[in-house]
Design a protein around this motif. Structure first.
Motif, PDB file in Angstrom:
ATOM      1  N   VAL A   1      -4.657   2.768  -2.372  1.00 38.16           N
ATOM      2  CA  VAL A   1      -3.729   2.704  -3.517  1.00 38.16           C
ATOM      3  C   VAL A   1      -2.672   1.651  -3.230  1.00 38.16           C
TER       4      VAL A   1
ATOM      5  N   ILE B   1      -4.123  12.056 -10.521  1.00 38.33           N
ATOM      6  CA  ILE B   1      -3.194  10.962 -10.257  1.00 38.33           C
ATOM      7  C   ILE B   1      -3.618  10.327  -8.939  1.00 38.33           C
ATOM      8  N   ARG B   2      -3.437   9.033  -8.836  1.00 39.63           N
ATOM      9  CA  ARG B   2      -3.833   8.350  -7.612  1.00 39.63           C
ATOM     10  C   ARG B   2      -2.783   8.516  -6.523  1.00 39.63           C
ATOM     11  N   CYS B   3      -1.515   8.656  -6.942  1.00 34.85           N
ATOM     12  CA  CYS B   3      -0.439   8.804  -5.969  1.00 34.85           C
ATOM     13  C   CYS B   3       0.729   9.480  -6.677  1.00 34.85           C
TER      14      CYS B   3
ATOM     15  N   GLU C   1       0.834  -1.206   0.000  1.00 35.43           N
ATOM     16  CA  GLU C   1       0.000   0.000   0.000  1.00 35.43           C
ATOM     17  C   GLU C   1       0.866   1.252   0.000  1.00 35.43           C
TER      18      GLU C   1
ATOM     19  N   PHE D   1      -1.850  -0.924 -13.005  1.00 31.89           N
ATOM     20  CA  PHE D   1      -1.177   0.142 -12.260  1.00 31.89           C
ATOM     21  C   PHE D   1      -0.112   0.713 -13.185  1.00 31.89           C
TER      22      PHE D   1
ATOM     23  N   ALA E   1      -2.900  15.104  -7.210  1.00 30.06           N
ATOM     24  CA  ALA E   1      -3.483  14.022  -6.416  1.00 30.06           C
ATOM     25  C   ALA E   1      -4.779  14.469  -5.750  1.00 30.06           C
TER      26      ALA E   1
ATOM     27  N   ASP F   1      -1.749   6.233 -12.230  1.00 28.15           N
ATOM     28  CA  ASP F   1      -1.739   5.640 -10.894  1.00 28.15           C
ATOM     29  C   ASP F   1      -0.596   6.216 -10.064  1.00 28.15           C
TER      30      ASP F   1
ATOM     31  N   GLY G   1      -8.510   0.119 -15.703  1.00 24.14           N
ATOM     32  CA  GLY G   1      -8.685   0.129 -14.258  1.00 24.14           C
ATOM     33  C   GLY G   1      -8.084  -1.068 -13.554  1.00 24.14           C
TER      34      GLY G   1
ATOM     35  N   TYR H   1      -5.882   9.313 -16.544  1.00 22.33           N
ATOM     36  CA  TYR H   1      -5.294   9.465 -15.216  1.00 22.33           C
ATOM     37  C   TYR H   1      -4.051   8.596 -15.115  1.00 22.33           C
TER      38      TYR H   1
ATOM     39  N   GLY I   1      -7.579  14.266  -8.040  1.00 21.14           N
ATOM     40  CA  GLY I   1      -7.909  12.943  -8.538  1.00 21.14           C
ATOM     41  C   GLY I   1      -7.366  12.628  -9.919  1.00 21.14           C
TER      42      GLY I   1
END
Length: 285
Positions: A23, A144-146, A18, A82, A139, A114, A79, A112, A142
């Motif tokens: 994420v 980019i996820r991280c 994680e 990664f 981030a 990840d 989806g 987007y 939203g």
């Protein structure tokens, strides 16, 4: 298998780690440098078919379009994957990062990312803190996820921390002969996930070391699988590059066995103390 090995196997059978709430990043990813064009697209498509769900690229690799094509060709929903990419120093700064994001997603054909990384700190320019601030905004929106960094030394990470920024991941060169022990200790002490690029080295000389070949023979694995197992069993993400179907599948197949403490220590002992190939205080793009 002895008790220590069984305990280690139970702890490390997770195939992900994680980075942030919700994420998770697969511990084994496909490295794509220096593949370009049709070779890269084909390798990515076949890797995904072979079970990869983590693909790593970068602006400077010159293959983001091909990586995006490979993803689409695989038929696997975006989806379910990664996707990591990295941007160059010309985009350092708050506004530049947003431009870098737009350019990267257009090349990749995705809405987007990840994980979006600062590829090199380029400390002489003095703008990587602003770049990280720009990433946090992406981030928050939203897009980019991280976010994270690559090739950042502890001194660079401390600069981020002084600005109230905590990178959850740092992608650096780690292999049995280049373990960067001070770097790894800093990551552990600050909860930073280590992603190892070139996890099997450049010339692979250590793959013939008894500390590697012994476990390979004992477990019926290749030396490369033993080294990748050492990486993930140490809690690191590993990003080996391969365009070969057999090696791609082998590189993923490192979760069905565990190294003993003595075997792990034997590979640890291969460290030469040598620095990474490139000094991030001097090199960058």
């Amino acid at each position: 298998m002895n008790g220590a090995a069984q305990e280690s196997q139970e702890v490390q059978e997770s195939t992900t780690v994680e980075l942030a709430p919700g994420v998770v990043i697969p511990l084994i990813g496909l490295g794509t440098w220096p593949m370009t064009g049709g070779e890269a697209a084909d390798a990515v498509a076949r890797a995904i078919t072979n079970g990869y769900r983590h693909i790593d690229t970068a602006e400077n690799y010159g293959n983001e379009e091909a990586v995006g094509e490979g993803i689409r060709r695989s038929g696997v929903p975006r989806g379910d994957l990664f996707l990591t990419t990295k941007f160059n120093r010309q985009w350092h700064g708050k506004a530049g990062v947003r431009e870098a994001f737009g350019a990267a997603t257009r090349r990749l054909g995705t809405g987007y990312l990840d994980l979006f990384l600062i590829h090199w700190p380029n400390p002489a320019e003095g703008r990587f803190v602003e770049a990280a601030e720009g990433l946090t905004r992406l981030a928050e929106e939203g897009l980019i996820r991280c976010w994270g960094v690559s090739n950042f030394k502890p001194a660079h990470l401390r600069e981020l921390q002084a600005a109230g920024l905590e990178s959850p991941i740092n992608q650096v060169q780690i292999d049995p002969e280049h373990q960067q022990l001070d770097q790894l200790a800093f990551h552990r002490g600050h909860g930073i996930v280590t992603a190892a690029y070139s996890p099997l080295g450049r010339n692979g000389g250590f793959l013939s070391a008894p500390a590697v070949t012994g476990p390979a023979e004992a477990y019926g694995k290749t030396p490369a699988q033993v080294v990748l197992r050492w990486q993930v069993q140490s809690g690191r993400v590993a990003i080996p590059k391969s365009a070969d179907d057999r090696r791609q599948r082998e590189n993923l197949d490192v979760f069905g066995f565990a190294l003993t403490e003595a075997e792990m220590a034997g590979i640890d002992a291969l460290d030469t103390g040598a620095p990474p190939r490139l000094d991030s205080d001097e090199f960058g793009h």
